[in-house]
Design an enzyme around this catalytic site. Structure first.
Site, PDB file in Angstrom:
ATOM      1  N   LYS A  15       0.834  -1.202   0.000  1.00 15.41           N
ATOM      2  CA  LYS A  15       0.000   0.000   0.000  1.00 15.41           C
ATOM      3  C   LYS A  15       0.868   1.251   0.000  1.00 15.41           C
ATOM      4  O   LYS A  15       2.022   1.231   0.413  1.00 15.41           O
ATOM      5  CB  LYS A  15      -0.912   0.012   1.242  1.00 15.41           C
ATOM      6  N   CYS A  16       0.283   2.347  -0.438  1.00 13.84           N
ATOM      7  CA  CYS A  16       0.916   3.649  -0.474  1.00 13.84           C
ATOM      8  C   CYS A  16       1.512   3.968   0.905  1.00 13.84           C
ATOM      9  O   CYS A  16       0.861   3.718   1.916  1.00 13.84           O
ATOM     10  CB  CYS A  16      -0.141   4.694  -0.840  1.00 13.84           C
ATOM     11  N   PRO A  17       2.728   4.435   0.953  1.00 11.69           N
ATOM     12  CA  PRO A  17       3.594   4.917  -0.121  1.00 11.69           C
ATOM     13  C   PRO A  17       4.644   3.890  -0.569  1.00 11.69           C
ATOM     14  O   PRO A  17       5.560   4.240  -1.301  1.00 11.69           O
ATOM     15  CB  PRO A  17       4.287   6.116   0.511  1.00 11.69           C
ATOM     16  N   ASP A  42      -1.810  -1.319  -5.699  1.00 12.76           N
ATOM     17  CA  ASP A  42      -2.232  -0.124  -4.955  1.00 12.76           C
ATOM     18  C   ASP A  42      -2.940   0.846  -5.901  1.00 12.76           C
ATOM     19  O   ASP A  42      -2.345   1.300  -6.874  1.00 12.76           O
ATOM     20  CB  ASP A  42      -1.005   0.545  -4.332  1.00 12.76           C
TER      21      ASP A  42
END
Length: 77
Positions: A15-17, A42
């Site tokens: 997932k981000c980042p 993502d």
């Protein structure tokens, strides 16, 4: 995960980042002109990866939807 198989850096499931951070780290260790293909699941990567390339001068050669996410082809400057 996080492997480079057949020239594809698999960042699916992150997932981000993390996808953009890991892409940045991988590119740092590569020679100028090298092409890296990144796969991610993502949904924010569609914004983050192109922005990262633009900000750092890397060429985003391709951006395509896959069945499980997105694939980016980047040429390091």
């Amino acid at each position: 995960m996080n492997r480079l198989d057949d020239g594809v850096y698999d960042l699916r499931g992150l997932k981000c980042p993390l996808p953009v951070l890991k892409t940045e780290k991988r590119l740092r260790g590569m020679s100028s002109g090298t092409i890296l293909t990144v796969e991610t699941s993502d949904p924010l990567a569609i914004i983050d990866i192109p922005h990262f390339c633009n900000e750092n001068g890397h060429a985003l050669l391709a951006s395509e939807n896959t069945g499980s996410g997105h694939r980016f082809t980047i040429r390091k400057t």
